[in-house]
Motif scaffolding. Sequence first.
Motif, PDB file in Angstrom:
ATOM      1  N   SER A  28       0.827  -1.211   0.000  1.00 13.75           N
ATOM      2  CA  SER A  28       0.000   0.000   0.000  1.00 13.75           C
ATOM      3  C   SER A  28       0.861   1.260   0.000  1.00 13.75           C
ATOM      4  CB  SER A  28      -0.923   0.002   1.224  1.00 13.75           C
ATOM      5  OG  SER A  28      -1.797  -1.105   1.191  1.00 13.75           O
ATOM      6  N   VAL A  29       1.905   1.277   0.824  1.00 14.88           N
ATOM      7  CA  VAL A  29       2.747   2.469   0.928  1.00 14.88           C
ATOM      8  C   VAL A  29       3.622   2.638  -0.309  1.00 14.88           C
ATOM      9  CG1 VAL A  29       4.656   3.512   2.217  1.00 14.88           C
ATOM     10  CG2 VAL A  29       2.729   2.492   3.438  1.00 14.88           C
ATOM     11  N   VAL A  30       4.178   1.533  -0.798  1.00 18.71           N
ATOM     12  CA  VAL A  30       5.142   1.620  -1.892  1.00 18.71           C
ATOM     13  C   VAL A  30       4.447   1.750  -3.250  1.00 18.71           C
ATOM     14  CG1 VAL A  30       6.953   0.344  -3.117  1.00 18.71           C
ATOM     15  CG2 VAL A  30       6.931   0.411  -0.617  1.00 18.71           C
ATOM     16  N   SER A  31       3.334   1.057  -3.440  1.00 23.03           N
ATOM     17  CA  SER A  31       2.686   1.035  -4.755  1.00 23.03           C
ATOM     18  C   SER A  31       1.469   1.950  -4.862  1.00 23.03           C
ATOM     19  CB  SER A  31       2.257  -0.406  -5.095  1.00 23.03           C
ATOM     20  OG  SER A  31       3.363  -1.275  -5.090  1.00 23.03           O
ATOM     21  N   GLY A  32       0.957   2.436  -3.736  1.00 21.90           N
ATOM     22  CA  GLY A  32      -0.279   3.214  -3.782  1.00 21.90           C
ATOM     23  C   GLY A  32      -0.178   4.498  -4.571  1.00 21.90           C
ATOM     24  N   VAL A  33       0.989   5.153  -4.525  1.00 19.28           N
ATOM     25  CA  VAL A  33       1.134   6.438  -5.208  1.00 19.28           C
ATOM     26  C   VAL A  33       0.942   6.289  -6.711  1.00 19.28           C
ATOM     27  CG1 VAL A  33       2.636   8.449  -5.545  1.00 19.28           C
ATOM     28  CG2 VAL A  33       2.709   7.183  -3.404  1.00 19.28           C
ATOM     29  N   ALA A 179      -1.685   5.116   4.991  1.00 18.36           N
ATOM     30  CA  ALA A 179      -1.420   5.293   6.420  1.00 18.36           C
ATOM     31  C   ALA A 179      -2.407   4.497   7.261  1.00 18.36           C
ATOM     32  CB  ALA A 179      -1.477   6.777   6.785  1.00 18.36           C
ATOM     33  N   VAL A 180      -3.669   4.489   6.861  1.00 21.96           N
ATOM     34  CA  VAL A 180      -4.685   3.720   7.593  1.00 21.96           C
ATOM     35  C   VAL A 180      -4.382   2.224   7.505  1.00 21.96           C
ATOM     36  CG1 VAL A 180      -7.132   3.103   7.642  1.00 21.96           C
ATOM     37  CG2 VAL A 180      -6.460   5.488   7.299  1.00 21.96           C
ATOM     38  N   VAL A 181      -4.010   1.759   6.318  1.00 24.04           N
ATOM     39  CA  VAL A 181      -3.658   0.338   6.150  1.00 24.04           C
ATOM     40  C   VAL A 181      -2.465  -0.029   7.029  1.00 24.04           C
ATOM     41  CG1 VAL A 181      -2.825  -1.374   4.502  1.00 24.04           C
ATOM     42  CG2 VAL A 181      -4.623   0.221   3.827  1.00 24.04           C
ATOM     43  N   THR A 182      -1.474   0.854   7.088  1.00 28.59           N
ATOM     44  CA  THR A 182      -0.294   0.588   7.914  1.00 28.59           C
ATOM     45  C   THR A 182      -0.646   0.516   9.393  1.00 28.59           C
ATOM     46  OG1 THR A 182       1.108   1.703   6.286  1.00 28.59           O
ATOM     47  CG2 THR A 182       2.035   1.369   8.479  1.00 28.59           C
TER      48      THR A 182
END
Length: 409
Positions: A28-33, A179-182
């Motif tokens: 989510s953090v790495v690919s979401g953007v 951020a919510v997923v993390t």
Amino acid sequence: MDAVDDISTARRWLILGCSLLAALTTTSVVSGVAYLIPSLHTDAGLTLTQASTLAAVPTVGLMAATFPWGILLDRYGERRILLVSLTITLAGAGAAAVAASVAASYVVVGGALLIGGLGSGAANGASGRIVVGWFPAHQRGTAMGIRQMAQPLGIGVCALTMPVVAASHGPAAALAIPAVVTAAGLVAVIVGITDPPRRGAAERIGETVAPRPNPYRGNSFLARVHLVSMLLVIPQSMLWTFVPTWLIVAHGWSPAGAGLLITVTQVTGALGRIVAGRWSDAWMSRMRPIRIIAVAGVASMFALALADWLDSPWAPALMAVATVISVADNGLAFTAIAEFVGPDWSGRGLAVQNTGQHLVVAATTPLLGALIAAVGFPLAFAVTALAPLAAAPFVPRDRAREPGELMDA
């Protein structure tokens, strides 16, 4: 395998579920953007190359930190390192959303995303170690396939939510989703993760510990697996990063429609990883399925390129097929590496695997964006098909490090 039976079956599968959620935070953090590229391109005024570069920033952080995290995992274990790494990831992802909400420059946003990427480098390796540590050999392919669902499921979550939120509330609101997923992944680690026993990690003579020798010496198995995985991640990166732009900008799909199709495709890909894992367990081989997947990847990417060039209505369906094939090999390679190197080296071995793949993603994402801008999607899809074509001859035979593991195929 006695140590594997130290916990109940229900507890083992609970640990697997929590490790899956922890690994999902990295995706989510790495690919979401990447799912903000259309919004950044059309609404924020960034060129496709600039937006692609911003999307690659978390991958750069992930790539830089994965091997150090692997060393720490080998020394301190999974739970402790996951708690630290996910805390850093949450801080970076939250800071990126806050920076975007106050209209900070994209350099500042990129800096926060870099921190998030640096923190996320432990989750993939830790969760892979957990699977190999808690599951017997005849179940590891299936269990790792379930764990590897984190990548397509994370992509699905981002694809379903981030373009829609960006279109209605702006990129800052969309950046809050990773951020919510993390935060959810951090809770899962606190509640559910237990370090597996270090089975066979060393032989003790009195108080002396005899560690395993370096598994990279004396054979080419690991180097070939890493090389094959680096080549096979190129079509995966192309499809995960640029399909939203392909659908929304090139073909006029709505963000909601594109997100729904991508989510369905990613869920199907997640299930495909379980099938591939079960396939490898049934064959007691990790490498033979990878070789078949590589050949199928060549055919599917060329078919997509041709369909898009002809403006065929079948192109979205072929995109879905190519995407499912492109993600099927990851769990098999992960399992093979962890089985081969053993628990003393699995943190570093999986870190090398992740670092190599993310290095390729970070390097090729801006190049693919520039290629698409120069020659269009059909030719870019065709060029991408050359990667699995090059990978197929390098897939090694299966290797065994310990009795009871995989035998030469």
